[in-house]
Structures are given as structure tokens and as C-alpha cells.
Design an enzyme around this catalytic site. Structure first.
Site, PDB file in Angstrom:
ATOM      1  CB  THR A 190      -4.485  17.977 -12.761  1.00 44.86           C
ATOM      2  OG1 THR A 190      -5.345  18.242 -11.699  1.00 44.86           O
ATOM      3  CG2 THR A 190      -4.319  19.589 -13.220  1.00 44.86           C
ATOM      4  CD  GLU A 191      -3.600  20.653 -17.534  1.00 43.63           C
ATOM      5  OE1 GLU A 191      -4.059  20.136 -18.821  1.00 43.63           O
ATOM      6  OE2 GLU A 191      -3.896  21.750 -17.254  1.00 43.63           O
ATOM      7  CG  MET A 192      -6.116  13.810 -19.854  1.00 42.71           C
ATOM      8  SD  MET A 192      -7.226  12.455 -19.141  1.00 42.71           S
ATOM      9  CE  MET A 192      -8.768  13.395 -19.844  1.00 42.71           C
TER      10      MET A 192
END
Lengths: 427, 439
Positions: free
Chosen positions: B145-147
Site C-alpha cells: 500500500t502506498e509503496m
């Protein structure tokens, strides 16, 4: 640069926000290197003068044989006195002032050749008369003094400002601290409205204390947007609240409304929200501090909702009592229907009280650490109250950052902006 | 010759409805079905459907030379199924071409990796199963998630069986190093890392239509020229974009679709560089160096850190409270509650509570249903308050039933009175119980 400034009151003789605001702005302008001549209707002699030249309008001689004055007097003579006009004053103050007026001040006859007018400097029954006499003084002061710019605060002084401009040809700035719509809702006093409108039309720049006020000025008075500039008020540094650790006499959390109990302040929305909260959580007490024409109606409403044991009225509070009230409060609510700026939430924040304010207030434009709701949205208001009482992270955050935020709303920035306006007008 | 790795993120949260405190305890519908349907259908029409159609067209035209990759959150997939089945179908068609890699991620697009390794693993497995079920391929590469990435998270991902992972080419981690190589985790060199080239990626996502930008207008020609002019030793260009770049961040009118089409054609016709999926990049290149990442990074803001989701006290409070339920929920294994819990963990809820934007007035990248971070927090906490009550009731009820079986006789008697309504519930509750006993 020298500024001729017209105000209606100046510390310590103030009845509300107007005098405080004028004082804060004037001080900031002087810090920015400007000379100020501040004209007030009545100087008592004990005002803070430092380097402000305070001109007592009662000391200015007026030659009423002058044609110009004759013309003005004839033009203005139809104005009627309306004793309900009070810009910022709370009701107690208002009654006190009118009482004094009734005892002391008599209407002058305009038949003498030369005369000093005596002003009460208050907001009494002869208000309109004083406003127009003040305008005469404005013209005379403009004739006697040297200055580069004229700045008039609120409608009471607009005629004086406009007259000064007519005599001197110098640019005029008028400052809208409150509009007639903020004071009276939709039932505006036509005379006041007309004076406000004429003053703004005569002005080169209109300063509004918030974008909310700016919008009213543009929409309701038809003033061209390009000459209306928002300059948010600053806040005077104040001594810390001595009563922060006031021991509460009750176990419950306390949610407070503090202000005039009038239509403009939206007290009925606070009551309806309180009712919603109490239905869910009986461990709260609500306090409505202040007085005003809606007080009896509010008391009846609370009784009807059957929550009088949890909802309390204190009447009008002042001085230490205000600090004590904040010291005991867990939440402060300002549900104003229309509030040009509004400094009471800032006082609450300085006392570490989290605040809920209506979006219809100018102060909402400068605060981040406050919950903003529409004044009519009692569900959202109740929800915000409940959240501040139950979800600890929220009030903790507000306490942590709120005080600093308030301390950073400085008059210095407002002074800088006003100075820039003056300089643009000199070009 | 460089590898060009195109990766698109697709995610939509289940947004909450306005949920007041007086709803706590008697209303249990938390999600704004109307808004979620509306927004899903809108973004499908503006972005997902035309972009998928274009990509399919390019694959049909250029064959195996065109390679792309997606990561679609489980909650987005559920909303496709609920509100836009045609979008799901178009992704399935893309999957059939064999040119598309689907990546693994957390099912709820959550930040569980920062809080609970168990929950993180559970969600990744659940997501992987869903991908296999819908697209017929088991994900081989992971993107969080979100890198979000750190050494510890890398270890978790490795333990789950993944050997490659995507993250941000954050400057404060890379230092002087270039993102245009394959790296690996410094603490676990077997986990390969593909780093986002944020410069070129953001040129497309955020600057493409910015007329004040000195490079505007950005043509495919120019963009490919930049890639060709890079240091010839550099091996890979990772363009990791939010899929909404096409049609939503950049409207169709800006020419973003034409850009994608022209860029693809030029790369393939020029035959200098080649498109590769993340798994192919990881398989074909050797890591040049290990990357030390003791503190989590992300692809957000200038700071590339977690402050957009967990930067203030409100976010931390909400985040802590929602994960506090883990043990109780896992003890009672109530499927519908687990599902709602997943949706409440979605990172967007915390993003909406961010106070970072006060000072710079930065535009929100995502559609924000709230007027202020406080509204977001209050609404979330109201919902969570109700959810906690339900979890406590469901799980404590189960405990007492398990501990005191003799009391079920009494319970039956009381249940008989209200049987007409409750019979359905009783059946569904009974099922997992018998499962538990079976273990």
C-alpha cells in the site's frame, strides 16, 4: 506618512471589539513607522497615548456659519435617532450608557455661531445626531490638520471620513468591522445601511475584517470587488488565565456558550445540539453565559426540552468570571449566524478550551485548530461536541496547538497589510 | 537498451457515510453506497474503461512486445463486482492476453505491515487468492500500500514467498544512487527491489497538463528522448503510476491517452528499449547493490514518509484503535465483521485525517469526502465506536457460549420468544462455531 483616523472609541473607554481592534491596528501601524491622528468623539484624557495623537472631537471649534456646514446640516437633519443601534456593545453596557445619557447629555441647539460640541462617545439615543455632528468635526479636523490618508472605522465615522475627504482631497479608506446585516439579520436599519453604503462608495478602498464580511460588502452593498480588501484582525497578547486549574464543582464535563443571547449569536442551535448530546450522554452539563433579548425564550425552550437540570444560565459575565468560566469548560461553542470576526473563541483557546465555531464567522478563516460547522447544522454540532468529550486525541491536539495558533494571529501582519494599502493609494 | 516497466495502481476505498454519534449502537451500515457507486462508475467511465480499452488495443497490435502490470486492491475488486462489473471484465480480458502481470498487495489497501505482521500476511494471502480466482494467475511480485517499504516489511514479504517488490526511489534512501537499476534488500539480499523513477512518473501523473511547466507540452517523442539520453549503463526505467493518471488526474482532453498510445508505438518501433513486467525485470537483471531502509518510506509527498497517514495524533489514535480489535476478532472468526474490519483499515481513512495540508494548501490527490481532518476523524471514530460494541458483543457472546455450554439451554428458551427474526442469524452464527470445534 500621516494618517487621519476616525474611530468611535478607544481604550480604555470601549464597549466591545471595535475599540480593541482600532487600538491594535493603530499600534501596529505606528510600529510600521506611520503617524496617526486618531479622532474620537470624546477623549477622557486617560487613554493610552504613547505616540498616538488623540484628538478630542469635543475640542474642535466649528464655525457653523460656513456654507458647507450649513449644507451638510440641512442634508442630514432628517436623520432620526434609533436607540437600538449598537455596533459591538453588549446589552448591559448599552443600558448603562443610555442611562448615563439620560442623566447627563442634552441635545444641543444649533443656533450658536461657534460652538464646541460635547460628545458622549457612546451608543445612546442621540446616536444619529452625534454621528452627523461628528461628520462636521471631521471636516473641521481635516481643515486644521496635515495628513496623507484618511481611515474611518465602522459606519459611525464614515460621514466624518467622507467629509474629510471632500475637504482635503486625500484618499479615504473605510474599515468594515461589522455590517448592518451582521447586527440586525435581514431587518436592517435603512439609515445605517445607507450611511454604510455611501461611505464605502465614497472610499477609495474598503477594508473588510474577513472574507465573509468582504462578500457581504460586495453582494449586499454592491461595492466593486476590486476595491474591497480583506485584512483579518489580529489579537492582542493577553495575560494568561489565572483560573486554568479551577476546580470544578461537578463531575460532568462542561460545554459552554458565551456571548450575547441574540439572534446573531445563534443560541437556539446550541440548545438543540445540547439536547441531542444529552439524550445519548447524561454526563455533560451545558452552560449558556450572557444575556440578551432572546434569553427568556431560551430558558423556556430548555425547560420544554426537560433538560433544565443539565443546562444552566449564568447571566452576563465579565472580567474574572469569564476566565473562571473558561477555566471550567471542556468545550466552547460559538454557533454565530453571522460574525464578522469573533474573538471569543480565541480567548477560549488561550485558556486551553477546544472550540467549535460556525463557518459563518470571520475567525473561522484564520483558525486551523478548531472544528468548523454550519450554524444551522445541529447534528454536526452535536457530533463535534460528543467527539471532543469522548475521543481524547482531538481535544489533546487542540490544546497542544491551539494556544500557539492564537498567539500567531498578530496585529503586526494586519498593520503591514493596511500600510501596503496606504502606499498603493499614494501612487 | 533499457527495460521500461509500466506499473499501474488501482484502488478505491469503501468510503464511510456521515455517521453521527447518535447512530452508535443501533445503526450498523457504515459505508456510503451511493457515493461509492457514483465515484466508481465515474472513474470507470473516465479512466479505467478507456484506459483498459486502449491497452488491449495496443497489446492486440504489438503482441508480446507490449508488457504492463497492475496491482488492484481487494476492496477495489469488490467494488468492481458491486458497481462496475464491466471494468472487471475488461481487466480479465487483459489478463487473458498473457502480456499483463498482476501484483500482490494487501486486500484492503491497508497499512497493516506497520502494525500487525499476522494481519498483513492474512490480507496478502486473501488478496492473492482473489487474484487467482479472478485472473487465473498467482501474483509473483509484491507491492505494498502506498509503496510503503522498510527492511522489516521486506522480511515479511520474503517470508510470504515473494522474491521481488516495488517501492519508491526515495532520495533519502538512495543518496547518490540511481533508481534506474535493480536493487535488493540490504538485510535480505534475496528480495529484489524495483524503485520508482519519481521524476519521470510524476511528469506524467502531475505535470503532464501543467502549462506553466517548462517542458509543457510533453510529447511521446520528447519523453522517449529523455529515456534514450539517460546514462547508457542504467538498466531499467520504472514508471509506477496511479491508474487514474489516465483520464482522471489528466483528463482525456489533455491528450494523455494519445501520449500513451504514441509512446508505446515509438518504443516498439524504435526497438531500442523493451517493455518488461516487474517479474521479468527481477528475473533478467542482477541487483547492483543492497538498500538499507531502517525507517519506512512511501511514495507520498516530498518527504516520502508515512506522515500523510500517520503524521498526527488523530491518525495515530484511530490507527491504534482499529488494530486493537485484532485479537478479539480473530478469536471469534466472524466473517462479516472481518470484512468490515478490513474496510475500516483502508489507508484512505487515515489520509483524510491529515493536517499536513494546512500550511501549504496542497491539492488533495484523492477525492476527499470531508471538509476537514476533524470531520474525518469524528466520523471514523463514531463508526469505530459502534463497530467495537458489535465486536465485543459477538465475541464475548461466543466466549460465554464456549465456556458455559450448560447455559445454552437457557439461551434457547429466550431465543424461542424471538425466533421469527433471529432464526437466520442463529444459523449463520452456528456454522463457524462447529468449525472451531472441528479443529
Amino acid at each position: 506618512m500621516k494618517v487621519l483616523m476616525f474611530g468611535w472609541e478607544f481604550p480604555p473607554h470601549i464597549s466591545g471589539g471595535l475599540g480593541t481592534a482600532c487600538y491594535g491596528l493603530t499600534k501596529a501601524l505606528m510600529k510600521h513607522g506611520l503617524d496617526i491622528i486618531f479622532v474620537v468623539p470624546k477623549a477622557y484624557g486617560d487613554e493610552e497615548k504613547e505616540s498616538i495623537r488623540l484628538v478630542n472631537a469635543s475640542d474642535v471649534l466649528i464655525d457653523i456659519r460656513d456654507e458647507h456646514f450649513r449644507e451638510m446640516i440641512s442634508k442630514l437633519s432628517y436623520l432620526e435617532i434609533d436607540s437600538t443601534l449598537i455596533p459591538y456593545a453588549d446589552d448591559e453596557e448599552y443600558f448603562r450608557i443610555t442611562e448615563q445619557l439620560e442623566k447627563g447629555v442634552k441635545a444641543e441647539q444649533l443656533s450658536l455661531k461657534t460652538q464646541k460640541y460635547s460628545f458622549s462617545g457612546g451608543y445612546g439615543k442621540n446616536l444619529m445626531e452625534e454621528v452627523k455632528r461628528y461628520a462636521l468635526v471631521g471636516a473641521e479636523v481635516a481643515r486644521q490638520q496635515e495628513f496623507d490618508i484618511i481611515h474611518a472605522h465602522d459606519w459611525l465615522t464614515y460621514m466624518a471620513g467622507a467629509e474629510a475627504k471632500r475637504i482635503s482631497g486625500k484618499p479615504l479608506v473605510v474599515h468594515m468591522h461589522a455590517t448592518e446585516f451582521d447586527r440586525s439579520g435581514e431587518h436592517v436599519n435603512q439609515l445605517v445601511y445607507d450611511i454604510e453604503k455611501a461611505g464605502m462608495e465614497a472610499a477609495d478602498v474598503v477594508v473588510a475584517v474577513s472574507n465573509l464580511t468582504r462578500n457581504i460588502v460586495i453582494k449586499r452593498y454592491g461595492i466593486p470587488p476590486e476595491k474591497v480588501i480583506t485584512v483579518h484582525n489580529g489579537v492582542e497578547p493577553a495575560s494568561p488565565n489565572k483560573y486554568l486549574d479551577t476546580e470544578k464543582k461537578v463531575r460532568e464535563k462542561i460545554v459552554t456558550f458565551l456571548g450575547r443571547i441574540t439572534f446573531q449569536k445563534g443560541p437556539e442551535y446550541f440548545i438543540e445540539a445540547a439536547h441531542k448530546v444529552l439524550q445519548r450522554d447524561p454526563n455533560v452539563r451545558f452552560v449558556m453565559a450572557g444575556s440578551g433579548d432572546l434569553l427568556p425564550k431560551m430558558i423556556r425552550r430548555v425547560a420544554k426540552l426537560g433538560m433544565a437540570t443539565k443546562f444552566h444560565f449564568t447571566g452576563f459575565l465579565k472580567g474574572d468570571d469569564v476566565d473562571k468560566m473558561f477555566g471550567m469548560s471542556d468545550v466552547y461553542v460559538m454557533p454565530s449566524v453571522s460574525e464578522p470576526f469573533g474573538i471569543s473563541p480565541l480567548e477560549a483557546m488561550r485558556s486551553n478550551v477546544p472550540v467549535i465555531i460556525s463557518k459563518q464567522s470571520g475567525v473561522a478563516e484564520v483558525l486551523d485548530y478548531a472544528i468548523k460547522i454550519d450554524f444551522w447544522d445541529i447534528d454536526a454540532m452535536a457530533d463535534a461536541i460528543y467527539a471532543l468529550l469522548h475521543f481524547n486525541a482531538l481535544p489533546e491536539m487542540f490544546k497542544k496547538y491551539g494556544k500557539t495558533e492564537v498567539e500567531n494571529i498578530k496585529w503586526d501582519q494586519a498593520g503591514k497589510k493596511v500600510k501596503d494599502i496606504y502606499q498603493d493609494l499614494q501612487k | 537498451m533499457k527495460s521500461i516497466c509500466l506499473f499501474f495502481e488501482i484502488h478505491q476505498p469503501f468510503r464511510l457515510r456521515t455517521y453521527r454519534f447518535f447512530d452508535i449502537g443501533h445503526k450498523h451500515d457504515y459505508f456510503d453506497d451511493y457515493a461509492n457507486r457514483f465515484l466508481m462508475q465515474q472513474v470507470a467511465e473516465k479512466s479505467y474503461l478507456p484506459a483498459n480499452a486502449l491497452l488491449l488495443e495496443m497489446i492486440r497490435k504489438h503482441g508480446k512486445k507490449f508488457r504492463i502490470s497492475f496491482s488492484i486492491s481487494g476492496v477495489a475488486l469488490e467494488q468492481f463486482e458491486l458497481y462496475a462489473p464491466e471494468v472487471l471484465k475488461s481487466f480479465q480480458e487483459l489478463a487473458k492476453t498473457g502480456c499483463v502481470e498482476f501484483l500482490a498487495e494487501t486486500y484492503g489497501n491497508t497499512l497493516a505491515s506497520l502494525k500487525s505482521p499476522d494481519e498483513f500476511k492474512r490480507q496478502v494471502k486473501k488478496h492473492s487468492e482473489k487474484m487467482e480466482e479472478l485472473f487465473g494467475q498467482k501474483p509473483k511480485t509484491f507491492r505494498n500500500t502506498e509503496m510503503v517499504y522498510s527492511d522489516d516489511i521486506g522480511n515479511l514479504v520474503y517470508e510470504l514467498g515473494y522474491r521481488a517488490m516495488l517501492t519508491e526511489g526515495a532520495k533519502h534512501v538512495l543518496g547518490w544512487k540511481s533508481p534506474n537499476f535493480l536493487y535488493c534488500s540490504a538485510v535480505n539480499p534475496k528480495l529484489k527491489l524495483l524503485l520508482r523513477n519519481f521524476q519521470l512518473s510524476d511528469d506524467l501523473s502531475f505535470r503532464f497538463s501543467e502549462q506553466k511547466w517548462s517542458e509543457w507540452p510533453l510529447t511521446a517523442d520528447k519523453f522517449l528522448g529523455w529515456i534514450n539520453n539517460m546514462n547508457p549503463n542504467e538498466e531499467v526505467v520504472n514508471l509506477f503510476l496511479n491508474y487514474e493518471t489516465f483520464g482522471e488526474y489528466q483528463w482525456a482532453e489533455t491528450g494523455i491517452f494519445d501520449f500513451l498510445k504514441a509512446f508505446t508505438r515509438m518504443v516498439i518501433e524504435e526497438n531500442k528499449n523493451s517493455f518488461k513486467t516487474p517479474a521479468e525485470v527481477a528475473a533478467s537483471l542482477q541487483p547492483v547493490s543492497g538498500l538499507n531502509t531502517p525507517y519506512p518510506i512511501s511514495w507520498a509527498d516530498e518527504e516520502r514518509d508515512l506522515t500523510a497517514w500517520l503524521g498526527n495524533e488523530l491518525q495515530q489514535e484511530a490507527f491504534d484503535k482499529v488494530y486493537k480489535l485484532e485479537q478479539m476478532l480473530k478469536g471469534c472468526n466472524e466473517a462479516s465483521l472481518m470484512k468490515e474490519w478490513e474496510r475500516l483499515q483502508t489507508s484512505d481513512h487515515f489520509f483524510f485525517m491529515s493536517t499536513k495540508w494546512f500550511s501549504d494548501g496542497m491539492v488533495f490527490r484523492k477525492i476527499n469526502p470531508y471538509n476537514s481532518p476533524y470531520d474525518a476523524f469524528i466520523n471514523y471514530m463514531n463508526v469505530l465506536s459502534d463497530f467495537v460494541i458489535r465486536v465485543e458483543q459477538a465475541c464475548q457472546g461466543r466466549d460465554s457460549a464456549a465456556i458455559k455450554p450448560e447455559e445454552t439451554q437457557k439461551a434457547k428458551k429466550t431465543a424461542a420468544k424471538t425466533r421469527p427474526e433471529k432464526s437466520v442469524k442463529a444459523v449463520t452464527k452456528a456454522a463457524p462455531k462447529s468449525k472451531a470445534q472441528g479443529k
